[in-house]
Design an enzyme around this catalytic site. Structure first.
Site, PDB file in Angstrom:
ATOM      1  N   ASP A  63     -12.609 -10.878  -3.900  1.00 45.64           N
ATOM      2  CA  ASP A  63     -11.503 -10.047  -4.377  1.00 45.64           C
ATOM      3  C   ASP A  63     -10.450 -10.931  -5.039  1.00 45.64           C
ATOM      4  O   ASP A  63      -9.875 -11.820  -4.405  1.00 45.64           O
ATOM      5  CB  ASP A  63     -10.887  -9.287  -3.199  1.00 45.64           C
ATOM      6  CG  ASP A  63      -9.947  -8.172  -3.635  1.00 45.64           C
ATOM      7  OD1 ASP A  63      -9.454  -8.213  -4.773  1.00 45.64           O
ATOM      8  OD2 ASP A  63      -9.700  -7.267  -2.811  1.00 45.64           O
TER       9      ASP A  63
ATOM     10  N   SER B 213      -5.650  -1.269  -0.889  1.00 44.07           N
ATOM     11  CA  SER B 213      -4.930  -2.069  -1.871  1.00 44.07           C
ATOM     12  C   SER B 213      -3.422  -1.881  -1.679  1.00 44.07           C
ATOM     13  O   SER B 213      -2.906  -2.154  -0.600  1.00 44.07           O
ATOM     14  CB  SER B 213      -5.405  -1.689  -3.280  1.00 44.07           C
ATOM     15  OG  SER B 213      -4.985  -2.640  -4.220  1.00 44.07           O
TER      16      SER B 213
ATOM     17  N   HIS C 153     -12.919  -6.446  -5.205  1.00 46.72           N
ATOM     18  CA  HIS C 153     -11.857  -5.537  -4.787  1.00 46.72           C
ATOM     19  C   HIS C 153     -12.367  -4.126  -4.526  1.00 46.72           C
ATOM     20  O   HIS C 153     -11.879  -3.436  -3.626  1.00 46.72           O
ATOM     21  CB  HIS C 153     -10.764  -5.503  -5.860  1.00 46.72           C
ATOM     22  CG  HIS C 153      -9.520  -4.803  -5.440  1.00 46.72           C
ATOM     23  ND1 HIS C 153      -8.727  -5.261  -4.413  1.00 46.72           N
ATOM     24  CD2 HIS C 153      -8.918  -3.672  -5.901  1.00 46.72           C
ATOM     25  CE1 HIS C 153      -7.687  -4.449  -4.258  1.00 46.72           C
ATOM     26  NE2 HIS C 153      -7.783  -3.484  -5.142  1.00 46.72           N
TER      27      HIS C 153
END
Length: 702
Positions: free
Chosen positions: A636, A551, A671
C-alpha cells in the site's frame, strides 16, 4: 450485548507478537516504518498467525458467508456490449475466473466474435494484477493498456495489434492513465516523481515494424507540473477534437489543450490557475463548456468561444453564462453531445444526485431543460458509457441499497426507457424483501446529517444489531450502492447504515468544505450523531453497533472511537489512515504534499495543532476501546502498512480494549486489497464473520 473476549485464546500475554517485538527505546513503534528490516515482516507475520488462530473457531462461519455470497450472485458475468465506430466491445468473466476476458465483433456481425485481451491469462503468473487503463486507437486497430503486477500502483505499458498480435511491453514505472491522439500513432501517458505523484505527461510515437510488431519511438515531454501539491491527469473530449491535460490540487485546477489530430502541438493553457478556483470542461464544435466555482462556490456553467482558446486568450474575455450559481444544489459534471449537454448535479437538501438534460439550438438558446427520472430515493444515478457524440439514446446506470446495479437506455426523443441489463440476484433474500430508510441526525452544532439504513422489511420496528459505515473526506460521496455480500449480513438480522458526514460530498460542495481543514472535527461529531440517531429512532440496538471505516474512513472511525469508545461494541478499520500528523510531516511519502489542502500543512503551527488534536494515534489513552479488527497491505503506497500496525501494537500495549485487538496484513496486495475477485470475496467474508461475532449473530442463519 457487548463483544465478548475470544473463546479460544490461551496465549500468554508475554507471548503475543506485541510483547515479543516491543522495543523499549521506541514506544511509538516507529521502527515499523523500515520495511527493509526483517523484524518488520516477522512482526507482521506473527500478527497474521495470531489473527488466524483467533479466527479458527469462526472458520466455518467464514466459509458459510463466502459460499453463501457465491450462491447469491451470477458468477458468469457478461458485460454490457458497447458499439464503437467499427466494432462492438464487451467483457466476459467465466464462472471460475478472477479476471475478465475482453471480446469484440464487427458491428452487425455477432457471429464473428474474437478475444482481444485475456486478463485471466495475463494474471496467471502473478499473485496480484490490476488493470490501470485500457485505450483503443481511434481506428480500433491497436490496443494499449497499463497493468500493475505488484500492488504498489506503478504500471507497465503494453501495446498489441488487434485482435491477436503479440503484446509488447513498451515502458515501465509509469502512471496508469493513457490517451490516444486522433492520428492513431501517438499515445500520451503520465510519469511519477519520487513521491509517486503524476508530475509529467509524455508523448509516445508508435509505428508498426516490418514484422508487424509495434515499435515505439523516444518519449517526448509534453507537460511537467513543478508544484508538489498538483497532480496531472489525461482525457479527451467526447467530440474527439481536443486532448485535455489537467493539473489539479485538492482545491485548484488548470487545463491545457492539444488538438487531438495534431498531438505534436504545444499545449495551450485554457485558463491559468487561480488559487481556490476549480474548473472542468467539455467541448462542442465552436464552444467549450466550463464548470467552475469562481465567485460561485456551488459551481456555475459558462460557455467560451473556441476561437478565443485557439487565439490563446481566455482570461480577459467575458465568458457567456449558461447555468447560474444556485444556493440549493452543486453542479458536479458536464458531458457534451452534439445536441446539448448532460449536467450532473446534487440537491443539497435531499442529498441526492440527478441528471439534467439541456438541449441547445444553433443560437445556443436552451430549448429543453429537464431532469431524468429517479428510480427511487435515495439512489445512485450516473451517465453510462455513451461514446458517440451524436447519441440520442443515453445509457444510464442506477442502483440503491435495494436496487441491484441496473443499466438502462433512455431515448431522448420518445422518453422511452429500455432495460439493458440488471445484476441478477439469487437466494432466499431478494431485493424486494429489503427496505431502505433515510433519517436525519442532529449534530453537535445543530446541523442535519443524512443517515441511510437498509434492513429486512420484516424486521422493521425492532432495534437491530447494526454496522455503521463512514468515510467523509475529499468531497467523495457515499451514494447508495447494492452489495451481494451484504445480503449475508442482512439475512442474519443485521441493519447496515451509512453516515453521510461533512467532509464528504453528499450534500454538495458546502458539505465538503464544512468537514475539512479547521472544520475536520465536524466529521467525527457527525458520525457519532448518526450512531445516536439510529438508537433514538429505534432502528439500532445501542449495545450492538459496530463501526467500519477504510482509508480516510479509518481516520473518521479512529477519531470517533477516541472521542466516545463506549458508543460501539466493535470496529473494523481497513487500511486506516491513523498516523495523520507523522504522515503529513513527511513530504517524501506519496500523497503527503498533495493533501495539505485537505488536512493542512503541519509546518504551519495552527494546522499542526489541529491535526494533533484528532490524529487517532496521537490521541490514544487508557480508555475502553471496543474490540477491533485492523487490516493493512504490504504494498500500500497510500496508507502504508505501518499505520494499522502501529495502532495494533499500541492498543495492545494499553490493554484497555473491551475485546481482542486483531490485525491482518495482506503481504501481496496494495491499497485496494486483493485484485482477484474470489480472494477479495473471501477476505470480505472473514471481515463479515468478525462483525457478526461482535454483534452476537455468528450462530444465526438467515
Amino acid at each position: 450485548m457487548k463483544a465478548q473476549p475470544p473463546r479460544d485464546n490461551s496465549q500468554h500475554p508475554d507471548d503475543t507478537p506485541v510483547a515479543r517485538f516491543r522495543r523499549a527505546d521506541d514506544p511509538e513503534w516507529h521502527w515499523l516504518e523500515n520495511r527493509d528490516d526483517p523484524e518488520v515482516t516477522a512482526f507482521l507475520e506473527a500478527a497474521n498467525r495470531e489473527s488466524a488462530d483467533w479466527f479458527a473457531p469462526l472458520d466455518d462461519l467464514v466459509e458459510r458467508l463466502y459460499h453463501g455470497h457465491l450462491a447469491r450472485r451470477e458468477l458468469a458475468v457478461h458485460g454490457l456490449r458497447t458499439p464503437l465506430d467499427h466494432y462492438t466491445y464487451w467483457s466476459e468473466t467465466a464462472v471460475d475466473a478472477d479476471y475478465p476476458v475482453w471480446w469484440r465483433h464487427p458491428n452487425g456481425r455477432d457471429d464473428a466474435a474474437e478475444i482481444f485481451l485475456d486478463l485471466q491469462a495475463r494474471a496467471a503468473p502473478h499473485h496480484y494484477l490490476e488493470l490501470g487503463d485500457m485505450a483503443l486507437s481511434p481506428d480500433e486497430a491497436w490496443l494499449a493498456w497499463t497493468e500493475d503486477a505488484r500492488g504498489d500502483e506503478t504500471f507497465e505499458l503494453y501495446l498489441k495489434r488487434l485482435p491477436d498480435g503479440e503484446p509488447v511491453k513498451l515502458l515501465e514505472e509509469i502512471g496508469p492513465e493513457l490517451s490516444w491522439a486522433e492520428d492513431n500513432r501517438t499515445l500520451l501517458f503520465t510519469r511519477y516523481d519520487a513521491t509517486q505523484r503524476p508530475e509529467s505527461i509524455w508523448r509516445l510515437p508508435l509505428a508498426e515494424g516490418a514484422t508487424g510488431m509495434p515499435e515505439a519511438g523516444e518519449p517526448t515531454l509534453v507537460l511537467r507540473e513543478e508544484d508538489p501539491e498538483f497532480w496531472l491527469g489525461l482525457g479527451k473530449t467526447r467530440s474527439r477534437e481536443w486532448l485535455v491535460l489537467e493539473s489539479a490540487s485538492k482545491d485548484t485546477s488548470e487545463c491545457h489543450l492539444i488538438p487531438a489530430r495534431q498531438p505534436a502541438t504545444a499545449p495551450r493553457c485554457f485558463r491559468p490557475r487561480e488559487s481556490g478556483v476549480e474548473y472542468a470542461l467539455d467541448h462542442r464544435p465552436g464552444h467549450f463548456y466550463v464548470l467552475h466555482n469562481r465567485e460561485a462556490p456551488h459551481f456555475r456553467l459558462d460557455r467560451v468561444d473556441e476561437g478565443t482558446v485557439v487565439a490563446g486568450s481566455t482570461r480577459a474575455l467575458p465568458w457567456q453564462p449558461l447555468l447560474a450559481h444556485c444556493q440549493h444544489e452543486t453542479l458536479e459534471g458536464v458531458d457534451a453531445f452534439d445536441w446539448g449537454l448532460v449536467i450532473t448535479a446534487r440537491d443539497h437538501h435531499e442529498a441526492q444526485v440527478y441528471l439534467r438534460i439541456l438541449e441547445l439550438d444553433g443560437a445556443h438558446a436552451i430549448t429543453r431543460d429537464e431532469r431524468l427520472p429517479l428510480p427511487e430515493t435515495p439512489c445512485s444515478l450516473a451517465l453510462g458509457d455513451s461514446p458517440h457524440f451524436d447519441a440520442r439514446r443515453l445509457r444510464l446506470r442506477e442502483e440503491s441499497f435495494t436496487l441491484p446495479v441496473t443499466w438502462l437506455e433512455h431515448d431522448l426523443d420518445s422518453g422511452e426507457r429500455r432495460l439493458l441489463k440488471q445484476q441478477p440476484i439469487h437466494g432466499d433474500l431478494t431485493p424486494a424483501q429489503l427496505v431502505c430508510e433515510r433519517l436525519w441526525a442532529t449534530s453537535h452544532d445543530g446541523e442535519r446529517i443524512p443517515v441511510s439504513v437498509v434492513m429486512r422489511a420484516d424486521l422493521t420496528g425492532h432495534p437491530l444489531p447494526t454496522l455503521l459505515y463512514g468515510y467523509g473526506a475529499y468531497g467523495e460521496v457515499l451514494d447508495p450502492w447494492f452489495s451481494v455480500a451484504r445480503l449475508e449480513l442482512l439475512a442474519r438480522g443485521m441493519a447496515f447504515a451509512v453516515a453521510h458526514v461533512r467532509g464528504g460530498g453528499d450534500r454538495g460542495e458546502p458539505w465538503y468544505l464544512a468537514g475539512k481543514l479547521e472544520h475536520k472535527e465536524n466529521s467525527f461529531r457527525d458520525f457519532l450523531a448518526a450512531r445516536d440517531a439510529l438508537v433514538a429512532k429505534g432502528i439500532s440496538d445501542g449495545e450492538r453497533i459496530a463501526a467500519y471505516g477504510a482509508s480516510a474512513g479509518g481516520l473518521l472511525v479512529g477519531a470517533s472511537l477516541n472521542l466516545a469508545p463506549e458508543s460501539f461494541c466493535a470496529a473494523v478499520l481497513d487500511v486506516p489512515f491513523v498516523d495523520v500528523l507523522r504522515t503529513m510531516e513527511n513530504p517524501d511519502l506519496p500523497l503527503t504534499t498533495a493533501e495539505y489542502t485537505e488536512w493542512g500543512n503541519p509546518g504551519e503551527p495552527d494546522a499542526r495543532r489541529r491535526i494533533l488534536a484528532y490524529s487517532p494515534l496521537d490521541n490514544l489513552s487508557a480508555r475502553p476501546w471496543p474490540t477491533v479488527f485492523l487490516q493493512g497491505s504490504w504494498h500500500d503506497t497510500r496508507v502504508p502498512y505501518w499505520e494499522p500496525a502501529k495502532l495494533y501494537a499500541r492498543l495492545t500495549e494499553l490493554g484497555t480494549a473491551r475485546g481482542p485487538v486483531l490485525m491482518r496484513t495482506d503481504m501481496a496486495a496494495g491499497h485496494g486489497g486483493a485484485s482477484g475477485r474470489f480472494k477479495a470475496w473471501h477476505d470480505n467474508a472473514r471481515q463479515d464473520a468478525f462483525i457478526l461475532w461482535a454483534l452476537g449473530l455468528e450462530e444465526r442463519e438467515g
